[in-house]
Write a protein that holds these residues in place. Structure first.
Motif, PDB file in Angstrom:
ATOM      1  N   ASP A 196       1.762   4.676  -2.862  1.00  0.00           N
ATOM      2  CA  ASP A 196       0.963   5.784  -2.579  1.00  0.00           C
ATOM      3  C   ASP A 196       1.844   6.978  -1.998  1.00  0.00           C
ATOM      4  OD1 ASP A 196      -0.621   7.811  -1.304  1.00  0.00           O
ATOM      5  OD2 ASP A 196      -1.869   6.351  -0.538  1.00  0.00           O
ATOM      6  N   GLY A 197       2.396   8.018  -2.974  1.00  0.00           N
ATOM      7  CA  GLY A 197       3.123   8.876  -2.498  1.00  0.00           C
ATOM      8  C   GLY A 197       2.753   9.874  -1.429  1.00  0.00           C
ATOM      9  N   ASP A 198       1.637  10.085  -1.182  1.00  0.00           N
ATOM     10  CA  ASP A 198       1.006  10.790  -0.106  1.00  0.00           C
ATOM     11  C   ASP A 198       1.319  10.021   1.390  1.00  0.00           C
ATOM     12  OD1 ASP A 198       0.165  12.897  -1.951  1.00  0.00           O
ATOM     13  OD2 ASP A 198      -1.774  12.091  -1.980  1.00  0.00           O
ATOM     14  N   GLU A 199       0.964   8.872   1.204  1.00  0.00           N
ATOM     15  CA  GLU A 199       1.463   8.042   2.609  1.00  0.00           C
ATOM     16  C   GLU A 199       2.696   7.913   2.744  1.00  0.00           C
ATOM     17  OE1 GLU A 199      -0.802   6.761   4.987  1.00  0.00           O
ATOM     18  OE2 GLU A 199      -2.262   8.087   3.728  1.00  0.00           O
ATOM     19  N   MET A 200       3.611   7.817   1.776  1.00  0.00           N
ATOM     20  CA  MET A 200       4.949   7.791   1.987  1.00  0.00           C
ATOM     21  C   MET A 200       5.550   9.149   2.401  1.00  0.00           C
ATOM     22  SD  MET A 200       7.766   6.060   2.417  1.00  0.00           S
ATOM     23  CE  MET A 200       7.512   4.385   1.392  1.00  0.00           C
ATOM     24  N   ARG A 201       5.106  10.113   1.683  1.00  0.00           N
ATOM     25  CA  ARG A 201       5.392  11.528   2.158  1.00  0.00           C
ATOM     26  C   ARG A 201       5.308  11.681   3.851  1.00  0.00           C
ATOM     27  NH1 ARG A 201       6.902  15.875  -0.352  1.00  0.00           N
ATOM     28  NH2 ARG A 201       6.169  14.952  -2.317  1.00  0.00           N
ATOM     29  N   ALA A 202       4.074  11.273   4.155  1.00  0.00           N
ATOM     30  CA  ALA A 202       3.513  11.516   5.462  1.00  0.00           C
ATOM     31  C   ALA A 202       4.412  10.619   6.490  1.00  0.00           C
ATOM     32  CB  ALA A 202       1.945  11.224   5.731  1.00  0.00           C
ATOM     33  N   LEU A 203       4.673   9.327   5.898  1.00  0.00           N
ATOM     34  CA  LEU A 203       5.341   8.511   7.051  1.00  0.00           C
ATOM     35  C   LEU A 203       6.770   9.069   6.853  1.00  0.00           C
ATOM     36  CD1 LEU A 203       5.437   4.862   7.286  1.00  0.00           C
ATOM     37  CD2 LEU A 203       7.823   5.966   6.724  1.00  0.00           C
ATOM     38  N   ILE A 204       7.216   9.427   5.931  1.00  0.00           N
ATOM     39  CA  ILE A 204       8.886   9.913   6.202  1.00  0.00           C
ATOM     40  C   ILE A 204       8.714  11.137   6.853  1.00  0.00           C
ATOM     41  CG2 ILE A 204      10.778  10.811   4.749  1.00  0.00           C
ATOM     42  CD1 ILE A 204      10.091   8.733   2.577  1.00  0.00           C
ATOM     43  N   THR A 205       7.885  12.193   6.722  1.00  0.00           N
ATOM     44  CA  THR A 205       7.932  13.613   7.382  1.00  0.00           C
ATOM     45  C   THR A 205       7.787  13.281   8.899  1.00  0.00           C
ATOM     46  OG1 THR A 205       7.100  14.561   5.335  1.00  0.00           O
ATOM     47  CG2 THR A 205       6.907  15.791   7.392  1.00  0.00           C
ATOM     48  N   ALA A 206       6.725  12.252   9.247  1.00  0.00           N
ATOM     49  CA  ALA A 206       6.622  12.132  10.817  1.00  0.00           C
ATOM     50  C   ALA A 206       7.797  11.578  11.336  1.00  0.00           C
ATOM     51  CB  ALA A 206       5.451  11.443  10.916  1.00  0.00           C
ATOM     52  N   ALA A 207       8.453  10.710  10.680  1.00  0.00           N
ATOM     53  CA  ALA A 207       9.499  10.093  11.324  1.00  0.00           C
ATOM     54  C   ALA A 207      10.878  10.825  11.100  1.00  0.00           C
ATOM     55  CB  ALA A 207       9.954   8.778  10.192  1.00  0.00           C
ATOM     56  N   ASP A 208      11.026  11.664  10.054  1.00  0.00           N
ATOM     57  CA  ASP A 208      12.289  12.469  10.205  1.00  0.00           C
ATOM     58  C   ASP A 208      12.164  13.592  11.402  1.00  0.00           C
ATOM     59  OD1 ASP A 208      13.693  11.314   8.074  1.00  0.00           O
ATOM     60  OD2 ASP A 208      12.907  12.562   6.408  1.00  0.00           O
ATOM     61  N   ALA A 209      10.646  13.977  11.563  1.00  0.00           N
ATOM     62  CA  ALA A 209      10.576  14.916  12.794  1.00  0.00           C
ATOM     63  C   ALA A 209      10.784  14.360  14.390  1.00  0.00           C
ATOM     64  CB  ALA A 209       9.031  15.507  12.451  1.00  0.00           C
ATOM     65  N   GLU A 210      10.569  13.199  14.230  1.00  0.00           N
ATOM     66  CA  GLU A 210      10.892  12.673  15.517  1.00  0.00           C
ATOM     67  C   GLU A 210      12.284  12.081  15.443  1.00  0.00           C
ATOM     68  OE1 GLU A 210       8.086   9.293  15.917  1.00  0.00           O
ATOM     69  OE2 GLU A 210       6.396  10.595  15.421  1.00  0.00           O
ATOM     70  N   GLY A 211      13.006  12.129  14.527  1.00  0.00           N
ATOM     71  CA  GLY A 211      14.516  11.768  14.524  1.00  0.00           C
ATOM     72  C   GLY A 211      14.785  10.249  14.150  1.00  0.00           C
ATOM     73  N   PHE A 212      13.766   9.644  13.582  1.00  0.00           N
ATOM     74  CA  PHE A 212      14.010   8.417  13.389  1.00  0.00           C
ATOM     75  C   PHE A 212      15.035   8.025  12.406  1.00  0.00           C
ATOM     76  CE2 PHE A 212      12.514   4.567  10.746  1.00  0.00           C
ATOM     77  CZ  PHE A 212      12.534   3.742  11.815  1.00  0.00           C
ATOM     78  N   ASP A 213      15.752   6.987  12.359  1.00  0.00           N
ATOM     79  CA  ASP A 213      16.735   6.767  11.690  1.00  0.00           C
ATOM     80  C   ASP A 213      16.343   5.440  10.806  1.00  0.00           C
ATOM     81  OD1 ASP A 213      19.252   6.335  10.129  1.00  0.00           O
ATOM     82  OD2 ASP A 213      20.373   5.765  11.874  1.00  0.00           O
ATOM     83  N   PHE A 214      16.324   5.707   9.534  1.00  0.00           N
ATOM     84  CA  PHE A 214      15.848   4.884   8.572  1.00  0.00           C
ATOM     85  C   PHE A 214      17.241   3.652   8.185  1.00  0.00           C
ATOM     86  CE2 PHE A 214      12.375   7.659   7.480  1.00  0.00           C
ATOM     87  CZ  PHE A 214      11.306   6.717   7.441  1.00  0.00           C
ATOM     88  N   ASP A 215      18.112   4.185   8.642  1.00  0.00           N
ATOM     89  CA  ASP A 215      19.606   3.402   8.463  1.00  0.00           C
ATOM     90  C   ASP A 215      19.663   3.109   6.833  1.00  0.00           C
ATOM     91  OD1 ASP A 215      21.745   2.211   9.276  1.00  0.00           O
ATOM     92  OD2 ASP A 215      20.849   0.183   9.608  1.00  0.00           O
ATOM     93  N   ASP A 216      19.473   4.279   5.995  1.00  0.00           N
ATOM     94  CA  ASP A 216      19.752   4.073   4.712  1.00  0.00           C
ATOM     95  C   ASP A 216      20.780   4.816   4.294  1.00  0.00           C
ATOM     96  OD1 ASP A 216      18.415   6.536   5.358  1.00  0.00           O
ATOM     97  OD2 ASP A 216      17.496   6.567   3.381  1.00  0.00           O
ATOM     98  N   ALA A 222       0.751  -1.179  -0.081  1.00  0.00           N
ATOM     99  CA  ALA A 222      -0.101   0.005   0.058  1.00  0.00           C
ATOM    100  C   ALA A 222       0.780   1.160  -0.135  1.00  0.00           C
ATOM    101  CB  ALA A 222      -1.149   0.176   1.067  1.00  0.00           C
ATOM    102  N   ILE A 223       2.023   1.471   0.915  1.00  0.00           N
ATOM    103  CA  ILE A 223       2.525   2.527   0.771  1.00  0.00           C
ATOM    104  C   ILE A 223       3.664   2.604  -0.213  1.00  0.00           C
ATOM    105  CG2 ILE A 223       4.659   1.680   2.279  1.00  0.00           C
ATOM    106  CD1 ILE A 223       3.969   4.308   4.043  1.00  0.00           C
ATOM    107  N   ALA A 224       3.986   1.424  -0.863  1.00  0.00           N
ATOM    108  CA  ALA A 224       4.840   1.650  -1.951  1.00  0.00           C
ATOM    109  C   ALA A 224       4.270   2.086  -3.187  1.00  0.00           C
ATOM    110  CB  ALA A 224       5.331   0.286  -2.197  1.00  0.00           C
TER     111      ALA A 224
END
Length: 112
Positions: A92-112, A88-90
């Motif tokens: 849906d650009g809007d959902e992916m943007r929301a996930l990344i934006t929220a994760a980045d704001a929290e300092g989440f490390d995607f380890d990429d 689903a997220i792969a």
């Protein structure tokens, strides 16, 4: 089209695979400052489980590589559920943007 593929590796053991760099959101992921590799997709999977599918926590393990995301285990139903979330997220650009934006704001490390 599904971004993930669930395979049986041996009787009773399953792997959920996603070939990194092949999804509809890869360009967006790069625009947002991330590399859409297997490690990034592990981060996405962990966020999806933590944020809305806590019942999947601990029911499989992760083993990503640069070119591929992999989750594996004996719980086929859990891996199928994770596959649906990732598919689903792969797509849906809007959902992916929301996930990344929220994760980045929290300092989440995607380890990429």
């Amino acid at each position: 089209m599904s971004a993930t593929k669930l395979i049986s590796t041996t009787p009773g053991n399953y792997s959920l695979l996603l070939n990194a760099g092949t999804t509809a959101v890869d360009e967006l992921v790069e625009q947002l400052g991330h590399e859409p590799n297997g490690y990034f997709w592990e981060g996405v999977a962990r966020r999806l489980v933590a944020d809305g599918a806590a019942e999947l926590e601990g029911r499989f393990a992760y083993d990503p590589e640069a070119g591929m995301f992999c989750a594996y285990g004996t719980d086929r139903a859990a891996l199928e559920a994770l596959g649906k979330l990732l598919d689903a997220i792969a797509a849906d650009g809007d959902e992916m943007r929301a996930l990344i934006t929220a994760a980045d704001a929290e300092g989440f490390d995607f380890d990429d």
